[in-house]
Motif scaffolding. Sequence first.
Motif, mmCIF file in Angstrom:
data_model
loop_
_atom_site.group_PDB
_atom_site.id
_atom_site.type_symbol
_atom_site.label_atom_id
_atom_site.label_comp_id
_atom_site.label_asym_id
_atom_site.label_seq_id
_atom_site.Cartn_x
_atom_site.Cartn_y
_atom_site.Cartn_z
ATOM 1 N N ARG A 16 0.838 -1.207 0.000
ATOM 2 C CA ARG A 16 0.000 0.000 0.000
ATOM 3 C C ARG A 16 0.872 1.255 0.000
ATOM 4 O O ARG A 16 0.601 2.205 -0.732
ATOM 5 C CB ARG A 16 -0.934 -0.016 1.207
ATOM 6 C CG ARG A 16 -1.948 1.125 1.226
ATOM 7 C CD ARG A 16 -2.867 1.041 -0.009
ATOM 8 N NE ARG A 16 -3.749 2.166 -0.118
ATOM 9 C CZ ARG A 16 -5.040 2.130 0.163
ATOM 10 N NH1 ARG A 16 -5.610 1.013 0.588
ATOM 11 N NH2 ARG A 16 -5.782 3.195 0.013
ATOM 12 N N ASP A 20 0.514 3.604 -3.166
ATOM 13 C CA ASP A 20 0.010 4.954 -2.899
ATOM 14 C C ASP A 20 0.966 5.989 -3.488
ATOM 15 O O ASP A 20 0.541 6.962 -4.111
ATOM 16 C CB ASP A 20 -0.141 5.200 -1.391
ATOM 17 C CG ASP A 20 -1.403 4.618 -0.802
ATOM 18 O OD1 ASP A 20 -2.309 4.198 -1.550
ATOM 19 O OD2 ASP A 20 -1.495 4.588 0.447
ATOM 20 N N GLU A 24 0.023 8.510 -6.640
ATOM 21 C CA GLU A 24 0.098 9.962 -6.514
ATOM 22 C C GLU A 24 0.982 10.569 -7.605
ATOM 23 O O GLU A 24 0.632 11.573 -8.222
ATOM 24 C CB GLU A 24 0.621 10.354 -5.141
ATOM 25 C CG GLU A 24 0.646 11.852 -4.938
ATOM 26 C CD GLU A 24 1.095 12.270 -3.564
ATOM 27 O OE1 GLU A 24 1.378 13.468 -3.396
ATOM 28 O OE2 GLU A 24 1.185 11.421 -2.653
ATOM 29 N N GLN A 29 -5.390 7.021 -8.230
ATOM 30 C CA GLN A 29 -5.876 6.879 -6.860
ATOM 31 C C GLN A 29 -5.866 5.415 -6.436
ATOM 32 O O GLN A 29 -6.002 4.520 -7.265
ATOM 33 C CB GLN A 29 -7.313 7.390 -6.751
ATOM 34 C CG GLN A 29 -7.479 8.832 -7.093
ATOM 35 C CD GLN A 29 -8.950 9.250 -7.067
ATOM 36 O OE1 GLN A 29 -9.842 8.474 -6.758
ATOM 37 N NE2 GLN A 29 -9.198 10.509 -7.400
ATOM 38 N N THR A 30 -5.727 5.207 -5.126
ATOM 39 C CA THR A 30 -5.934 3.877 -4.562
ATOM 40 C C THR A 30 -7.186 3.934 -3.699
ATOM 41 O O THR A 30 -7.558 4.985 -3.168
ATOM 42 C CB THR A 30 -4.742 3.414 -3.701
ATOM 43 O OG1 THR A 30 -4.489 4.381 -2.689
ATOM 44 C CG2 THR A 30 -3.493 3.208 -4.550
#
Length: 135
Positions: A16, A20, A24, A29-30
Amino acid sequence: MLDHTGIVVSDLKAARRFYDAVAEALGLQTRTLHPEFFVLGKSQEEAIPYLWIGTLIPSYWVEGSRPGINQMHVAFSAESKAMVQAFYEAALKAGGRDNGAPGPREGADQYYGAFVLDPDGNNIEAAYRGPDATD
């Protein structure tokens, strides 16, 4: 065009953090959909295509499969060479490993890319295609 693809990871927290940062840098987007997986894509409104990333074992895996055993390659589209550079720097800061610094790629016309390995060794790329790709 892809609908979706997926990567099984061994450490969801590390994945993650990495994805992430990549999202960015690329204007993506996550989104968490389940405690054991999340997705990466353009937006909630434009949900497809997406990359599924999680620790759940897929039903289609053959016996003996595990995260990282079959290296996956995913190339994200970038809007500029600067975005490829931002992807590369963000990925390295978030635990990725260099697998090819940003630059023009030989044998591909008007193509500029960068490659990193995610925490499980999957080859993740950002690619820009345009007339200034080889300048």
